[in-house]
Motif scaffolding. Structure first.
Motif: not given
Lengths: 126, 797
Positions: B47, B127, B156, B160
């Motif tokens: 990440l 990300y 994702t 998020r």
């Protein structure tokens, strides 16, 4: 010895006093003449000289003090005894012009004594 | 892989990714699940972190155990875009990993795995990446790739939402922090205490960073620095060096200054060392009302434990700026408050001093004796609310003894009833006044003597002659006398010479351990006032005594004027009365002589003569009153004089049955007097007593005659005292003030001159005659006469 008779002039404005002195002093053998004021006294002194003057101070007209000076001017040999009710004059006059100072009193012994002494001193020379 | 399997996997991934657990937990579950489903031997999530500058291995799940990835979290600096691992972040397409091709920042240099890198990104943001790894060549079909992209998309989404949620939480935390810190700062009177609590705040950022608060010098305070949160002294030293390096620059910044590895930093050894441990140095200016009041410096650790606040972000910097504004405002506020408090304290002190000085001035003005003034001065010196110079000693020079003698000694009371600061104004004054009254003489002090200061230490002499209060070390004073050490303990002594009209009157010595130069100036003011007051009382006393003398002289003058007038009147009256009196008396005598004895008339004339003699005596009394006395002062034996006088009355007293009590003090000195006048006085007084007794009904008639000696301290004369006392009827109160007036009489046959003459005679002797009247019980007449006259007596007219 025949005692000499002295003539005393009494000067006082009070008639009674003059009379009293006259009677009392005549008893003592003195010859007394009297004057009622200083002026009269001066006249008498210059006319016939007394052997002694007994004089009050406070009188109308000239005072005894002034009369004393005038008498001494006429004849300084005439002895003067001041006789007044004022005691506080005594010291001034004994040492000055008069021959004695007597305070007037009811008893005349002191005055008589002073007269004797002054006369003796003056006329017998003692 | 069939569609049913795919459906199961997707359903599971959706379930995992939308669960409520931590994002790491969810990633872990997802990784394991995908491993289990045999999508790849090893599944790892990398990440982006640290503001997208690093790629960090967050989660790795391995089914075979053949690939040894480092333990997460393991971060890498973000590789170049064409790195096979990072490429999908830009292209959003899967990228195969080929162990044969060595990219510049190869993440797996030692492992060299085969596999695929799949992007975890949406249209707006990347990300990270999901990696499918295998030690052996790893084939995967397009369908599976597409399926995996769907899964990546799902993850994702979870990432998020998690990040968004995190940001919201951070925002809330920041708001909370700002609220909390604002409240703390508002309530606080001291910025330092708030600053020291920063590490405990809701934002763990502060606990991860060392910090320094620099407060610049204002007019009255010195510049200060407070630092905290250093792991060791070595680290602290390093940071302080860095801070000093930037200190000059920091004074003129208007915006936050951020120095990190990327900024163009001075290439010094210190900074190199610094960046080994820290990642950034932030300097925030503290501005308040367009004036810079200080700086706040943060030193961010290389390895922050928490991610809730990462440096260099705009929002974080804004937060720090807000904090700086808060701190600056609070600094300014506390500074103003301090100044106000100081001013307030100063004005309170001044008010107290003014009140004290005013009160002292009033008290000093009201004091009428030097003793009171000295006691007041001592009291104010030793009092806790005065100068706290306790204990204090007052000495005066005694010329007779050629020595200094201790007169007063005062100490502060053992304990004050309440804290003097808390006393109300009125209580405060009351306490002082009470204490002033308590300042007392110490009995044993009477023995305390100091020789004159000819041999005293020079510094002491200078202090005494300096005319102003002077502070000197105690040993210069205590060396004078062994007792002074116990009388005046302490290190410092203030010497206050008391001058009155250029003349040294006394000396105040007081403990001065708590006295500074400002207090000394105040003491000077105060003791000057005391000197002035002393001066005034002396003047006052002199004035009073001269006023008394003047009064008595005036009285005597009036009296003598009256007497002079009376004397004149009396003389005139005497002359007027005496002439007829002489005639009356002369002729009465003549009459008396002529009257035969033993006749009634003889008795009458005797009475007339006697009465006239009485009258003549009265007139003579008047004349003697008006005639100046011829005083003959010579030493006489008073007792003998009294004996002679009493003898005159022997018969009369016996006749009237009056007992005479004579108490004569033997061996008295010869009395300088006019014996006759004095006898006159005694006769008069005894006569008065006899007459007073005869008028009273009581049978126990008694007259006492006493003599004694005493010393008149005021005139410094030895005096003889004659007292004649009777137990008759006394004098009526309303006529008492007339008895010395001439012509005043209460007797039917009196002249009213007896007592006035006595009075004059005694005055001429420089003596005094006093009547102590007890109405109805008798009269005591006391005559006091000096044995020797001061000057030649003058007759009083």
């Amino acid at each position: 010895m025949v005692k000499q008779q002295y003539t005393i002039l009494v000067v006082d404005d009070e008639e009674n006093i003059r009379w009293l002195y006259k009677e009392e002093l005549e008893e003592e053998g003195y010859s007394i003449v009297a004057a009622a004021s200083g002026e009269e006294a001066l006249q008498m002194v210059s006319k016939s000289k007394p052997d002694l003057v007994v004089m009050d101070i406070k009188m109308p007209g000239i005072s005894g003090v002034d009369a004393l000076i005038k008498i001494k001017e006429i004849d300084k040999n005439i002895p003067v005894i001041l006789c007044s009710a004022y005691g506080d004059y005594k010291q001034d006059f004994t040492t000055w012009a008069s021959d004695a100072y007597v305070v007037k009193a009811a008893s005349l012994d002191e005055l008589k004594k002073a007269i004797r002494e002054v006369l003796e001193k003056r006329y017998t020379g003692k | 892989m069939d569609s049913r399997q795919k459906y199961e996997i997707l359903t599971k991934i959706v379930e995992i990714s939308s669960s409520s657990s931590q994002i790491n937990e969810r990633l872990m579950q997802a990784a394991h699940f995908l491993c289990v489903k045999d999508l790849a031997p090893t599944i790892a999530f990398y990440l982006l972190q640290r503001r997208n500058r690093h790629l960090t291995l967050r989660i790795a799940a391995d089914s075979g155990g053949s690939l040894q990835l480092p333990a997460p979290p393991y971060s890498y600096k973000l590789p170049l875009p064409d790195d096979p691992l990072c490429k999908p972040l830009n292209t959003l397409l899967p990228n195969p990993l080929d162990p044969e091709i060595l990219p510049p920042n190869d993440l797996f240099r030692s492992l060299r795995p085969h596999g695929w890198s799949l992007p975890l990104a949406d249209e707006t943001q990347a990300y990270g990446a999901m990696l499918l790894l295998s030690p052996t060549p790893f084939e995967i079909d397009n369908d599976t790739i597409r399926f995996l992209l769907v899964i990546c998309r799902q993850i994702t989404l979870a990432l998020r939402s998690s990040i968004l949620k995190n940001r919201d939480q951070q925002k809330v935390r920041r708001l909370k922090f700002l609220h909390q810190i604002g409240a703390q700062l508002n309530a606080s009177e001291d910025v330092q205490s708030v600053f020291s609590q920063l590490p405990n705040s809701t934002l763990t950022f502060f606990s991860n960073s060392a910090s320094i608060l620099n407060i610049f010098a204002s007019d009255q305070s010195q510049a200060r620095s407070i630092d905290q949160s250093f792991s060791d002294t070595k680290q602290r030293e390093l940071v302080l060096q860095v801070s000093r390096l930037q200190a000059d620059r920091a004074k003129f910044i208007s915006h936050p200054l951020v120095i990190d590895k990327n900024s163009s930093l001075p290439s010094t050894t210190i900074y190199r060392q610094f960046f080994n441990q820290f990642c950034a140095h932030i300097i925030l200016p503290l501005y308040s009302q367009e004036r810079m009041v200080g700086t706040l410096e943060f030193f961010l650790d290389n390895k922050p434990k928490s991610r809730d606040l990462l440096p260099f972000g705009k929002e974080d910097l804004e937060l720090l700026e807000i904090l700086a504004v808060h701190l600056a405002a609070t600094l300014e506020r506390t500074r103003t408050q301090n100044q106000l408090a100081i001013a307030n304290r100063a004005s309170l002190l001044r008010t107290r001093q003014l009140t004290l000085s005013h009160q002292m001035k009033n008290a000093l003005l009201a004091a009428d004796t030097p003793e009171k003034i000295i006691r007041l001065t001592l009291g104010a010196l030793v009092s806790d609310v005065g100068f706290t110079c306790s204990p204090a000693l007052y000495m005066e020079f005694q010329e007779k003894e050629d020595a200094w003698r201790g007169l007063f000694y005062a100490t502060a009371p053992e304990s004050t009833p309440t804290d003097p600061d808390n006393l109300k104004e009125s209580d405060h004054l009351k306490a002082l006044t009470n204490h002033l009254l308590e300042a007392t003489t110490q009995k044993e002090l009477a023995k305390f003597r100091l020789p004159n200061f000819d041999l005293a230490p020079r510094r002491f002499q200078q202090a005494v002659n300096g005319k102003k209060p002077t502070l000197i070390p105690a040993e210069f004073v205590t060396v004078l006398h062994s007792r002074l050490k116990t009388l005046l303990p302490g290190q410092k002594i203030v010497i206050i010479p008391i001058y009155i009209q250029e003349h040294l009157k006394g000396l105040l010595l007081a403990n001065a351990d708590h006295v500074d130069s400002q207090d000394l100036a105040y003491i000077t003011l105060f003791t000057d006032a005391a000197s002035l007051a002393l001066d005034n009382t002396e003047l006052y006393q002199r004035l009073q005594s001269s006023l008394a003398t003047l009064n008595s002289a005036q009285l005597r003058l009036a009296q003598s004027e009256k007497l002079v007038a009376l004397g004149e009147m009396a003389t005139n009256m005497a002359h007027e009365i005496k002439n007829p009196l002489v005639s009356i008396a002369g002729f009465a005598r003549r009459l008396h002589k002529k009257i035969p004895d033993q006749s009634r008339e003889k008795t009458y004339s005797q009475i007339i003569t006697k009465e006239i003699e009485r009258l003549e005596e009265i007139v003579n009394n008047v004349l003697s009153f008006s005639r100046p006395e011829s005083n003959k002062f010579e030493p006489c034996d008073l007792n003998q004089l009294i004996d002679e006088t009493i003898a005159l009355f022997a018969r009369e007293l016996k006749n009237r049955k009056i007992s005479l009590n004579v108490q004569l003090t033997p061996k008295m000195a010869a009395l300088e007097c006019d014996g006759n006048q004095l006898k006159q006085v005694l006769v008069n007084l005894i006569n008065n007593s006899i007459q007073a007794i005869s008028g009273s009904p009581d049978n126990n008639h008694q007259i006492s005659v006493r003599t004694s000696c005493y010393c008149d301290l005021k005139k410094r004369q030895e005096k003889a005292l004659i007292e004649i006392e009777d137990n008759g009827s006394g004098i009526q109160e309303q006529v008492l003030h007339d008895i010395f007036n001439p012509f005043f009489t209460t007797k039917h046959d009196g002249t009213g001159l007896g007592l006035p003459i006595c009075h004059r005679i005694i005055l001429n002797h420089q003596g005094n005659i006093r009547i102590h009247n007890r109405e109805g019980e008798g009269v005591l007449v006391s005559v006091s006469l000096p044995f020797k006259h001061n000057e030649p007596p003058k007759p009083i007219v």
